[in-house]
Design a protein around this motif. Structure first.
Motif, mmCIF file in Angstrom:
data_model
loop_
_atom_site.group_PDB
_atom_site.id
_atom_site.type_symbol
_atom_site.label_atom_id
_atom_site.label_comp_id
_atom_site.label_asym_id
_atom_site.label_seq_id
_atom_site.Cartn_x
_atom_site.Cartn_y
_atom_site.Cartn_z
ATOM 1 N N ALA A 169 -4.827 4.327 -5.757
ATOM 2 C CA ALA A 169 -4.383 3.272 -4.761
ATOM 3 C C ALA A 169 -5.440 2.489 -4.694
ATOM 4 O O ALA A 169 -5.430 1.015 -4.830
ATOM 5 N N LEU A 211 12.655 7.177 -6.597
ATOM 6 C CA LEU A 211 11.869 6.727 -5.303
ATOM 7 C C LEU A 211 11.661 5.396 -5.090
ATOM 8 O O LEU A 211 11.643 5.004 -3.970
ATOM 9 N N GLU A 212 11.440 4.478 -6.258
ATOM 10 C CA GLU A 212 11.080 3.219 -6.059
ATOM 11 C C GLU A 212 12.386 2.189 -6.062
ATOM 12 O O GLU A 212 12.445 1.069 -5.793
ATOM 13 N N PHE A 270 1.243 8.982 -5.984
ATOM 14 C CA PHE A 270 1.272 10.364 -5.411
ATOM 15 C C PHE A 270 2.259 11.006 -6.245
ATOM 16 O O PHE A 270 1.931 12.197 -6.643
ATOM 17 N N ARG A 271 3.493 10.571 -6.644
ATOM 18 C CA ARG A 271 4.328 11.189 -7.303
ATOM 19 C C ARG A 271 3.984 11.371 -8.832
ATOM 20 O O ARG A 271 4.461 12.336 -9.375
ATOM 21 N N GLN A 273 0.785 -1.209 0.008
ATOM 22 C CA GLN A 273 -0.045 0.083 0.028
ATOM 23 C C GLN A 273 0.862 1.213 -0.112
ATOM 24 O O GLN A 273 0.559 2.272 -0.696
ATOM 25 N N ASP A 274 2.006 1.310 0.729
ATOM 26 C CA ASP A 274 2.732 2.469 0.971
ATOM 27 C C ASP A 274 3.529 2.542 -0.609
ATOM 28 O O ASP A 274 3.577 3.758 -1.215
ATOM 29 N N SER A 281 -5.213 8.638 -3.736
ATOM 30 C CA SER A 281 -5.941 7.485 -3.039
ATOM 31 C C SER A 281 -6.722 6.969 -3.934
ATOM 32 O O SER A 281 -7.022 5.703 -3.750
ATOM 33 N N HIS A 308 9.477 17.788 -5.999
ATOM 34 C CA HIS A 308 8.207 17.409 -6.486
ATOM 35 C C HIS A 308 7.494 18.310 -7.403
ATOM 36 O O HIS A 308 6.950 17.455 -8.522
ATOM 37 N N PHE A 336 0.973 3.810 -3.001
ATOM 38 C CA PHE A 336 0.178 5.207 -2.781
ATOM 39 C C PHE A 336 1.537 6.134 -3.333
ATOM 40 O O PHE A 336 1.167 7.119 -3.797
ATOM 41 N N ASN A 337 2.699 5.779 -2.797
ATOM 42 C CA ASN A 337 3.769 6.695 -3.099
ATOM 43 C C ASN A 337 3.952 7.065 -4.648
ATOM 44 O O ASN A 337 4.100 7.950 -5.279
ATOM 45 N N GLU A 342 0.897 18.373 0.137
ATOM 46 C CA GLU A 342 0.679 17.202 -0.732
ATOM 47 C C GLU A 342 -0.550 17.538 -1.343
ATOM 48 O O GLU A 342 -0.961 16.709 -2.395
#
Lengths: 227, 201
Positions: free
Chosen positions: B54, B154-155, B41-42, B33-34, B51, B135, B37-38, B106
């Protein structure tokens, strides 16, 4: 002087990133210095060293961007979804998301649980679920603008037009009705309208105002709905 | 391929209507989930749309997990769903008016990228300044370049993994990343130099 094109790169910066990725280059014949030499310090060319420094600082900055954790609504959604099995599961996302997006003051304790349980019982058609999801942002975020209100009306009309094509039967009709009721909520509204009333997505009262979704055309072929 | 630790969880999910399948899916959601979402989000640029993405990702996963063939790593599949849905979401959101009630760093909408210089002057620490600046710079990239930057930095996916996620060649990944580097270098260099020259706060 290094000519990046001789190594298959567009420029020194691209070459520098490749270097940082661990790529090592075969020195072209006649090169003034051997950049393919093994570590510790092959960066004898000042220009290339500067490119590597730039690339490294850019990567450092990019990597410093923090990871954003999933908010509680997403976590709760995952837990709810895990608890559902079978065809009823398709009903959960839009309604659960809608409920999660409502302001706290509009959602009494246990409200979300009851809605989720209720949605699981009415087997909402997938097409309707997608449609309702599409209008959710309007409901929660953009509703204050006139354009958003127009979008909501348009989406509701679309929902009504789709209804006759939904699977026949009481459950699909009830699902559509329930969805419409949820989508009709505004910040501050309560659902059910009477606090503490038993929650029943099929028997719950219709929205107060007349709407195309329930009044414009039959949702399940019954005379009652078409009136 | 068979040593993917997710495969055991997927098999439990595929077992059908059992309490263990439920627990397994929950485990899968909590594991990803993180990251989902991350990434979302980016790519989409704000938490509300992320959200939604996700939610859509896990819903898709829930519906399609039974069809998973174990021919690729699960996480690359999840990232692929996430990136595709996020890009779609971003594209659709760009036709809507700016969202209301989305305050905070955010929550800014696509049409109102905050001014990092102003933010910095007012309250931001170095870390906040960099986060805001980076960002917003990423948001200025095209969806394809943005996705690739997110997955890479990021990942922390490898070029090969990114190629699987985006269903393209490693060469394409490298060339897109190079374009992203060039754009980001242009967008971020002043900030990096400023920070290097004395700090922001």
């Amino acid at each position: 002087v290094i000519d990046p094109r001789r190594f298959g790169f567009v420029d020194l910066d691209e070459m520098a990133h490749a270097w940082l990725d661990g790529e090592r280059f075969a020195a072209p014949a006649g090169a003034p210095m051997d950049i393919a030499a093994p570590p510790p310090d092959p960066l004898v060319d000042a220009e290339f060293a500067a490119a590597v420094a730039r690339a490294r600082s850019l990567r450092r900055v990019l990597a410093s961007l923090p990871r954003v954790a999933a908010p509680p609504a997403v976590r709760a959604y995952g837990r709810s979804l895990a608890a559902l099995r079978g065809p009823d599961a398709v009903a959960l996302p839009p309604a659960a998301r809608l409920v999660a997006s409502l302001p706290r003051r509009a959602a009494p304790a246990g409200f979300a649980d009851r809605v989720v349980a209720g949605v699981g019982a009415v087997r909402i058609e997938r097409a309707e679920a997608v449609r309702v999801r599409a209008i959710r942002p309007s409901l929660t975020l953009v509703l204050r603008s006139a354009l958003a209100a127009a979008l909501l009306v348009a989406a509701t009309l679309t929902l009504a037009n789709r209804e006759p094509r939904a699977a026949a039967g009481r459950s699909a009709s009830a699902g559509a009705r329930f969805h419409f009721e949820i989508a009709s909520l505004r910040p501050g509204d309560r659902y059910p309208a009477v606090p503490g009333a038993a929650f029943d997505p099929i028997l719950a009262p219709m929205p107060r105002r007349s709407s195309p979704a329930v009044g414009g055309r039959a949702t399940n072929g019954s005379e009652e709905d078409s009136r | 391929m068979n040593d993917d630790p997710d495969f055991a969880i997927v098999r439990r999910c595929q077992a059908g209507d059992s309490a263990d399948a439920e627990a397994a899916f929950r485990e899968l959601v909590e594991r990803y989930q993180d990251r989902v979402f991350n990434t979302a989000f980016r790519v989409v640029g704000n938490s509300a749309d992320a959200s939604d993405v996700a939610q859509e990702v896990f819903f898709t996963l829930f519906r399609k997990l039974g069809e998973f063939q174990f021919s690729s790593r699960l996480f690359t599949w999840i990232y692929r769903i996430t990136v595709n849905l996020a890009i779609d979401k971003r594209r659709r959101s760009s036709t809507l008016p700016p969202m209301l009630g989305e305050g905070g760093k955010e929550g800014f909408s696509l049409g109102e990228i905050p001014d990092p210089e102003r933010d910095r002057a007012e309250t931001a620490s170095d870390a906040e300044f960099i986060e805001t600046r980076v960002h917003s710079a990423i948001q200025k990239l095209s969806p394809k370049l943005r996705s690739i930057v997110v997955l890479r930095y990021l990942e922390e996916l490898s070029y090969e993994e990114i190629a699987v996620v985006l269903e393209c060649s490693v060469g394409t990944v490298k060339s897109r990343l190079n374009r992203a580097h060039a754009n980001l270098e242009q967008l971020l260099r002043p900030a990096i130099d400023t920070l290097a020259g004395g700090g922001a706060s």
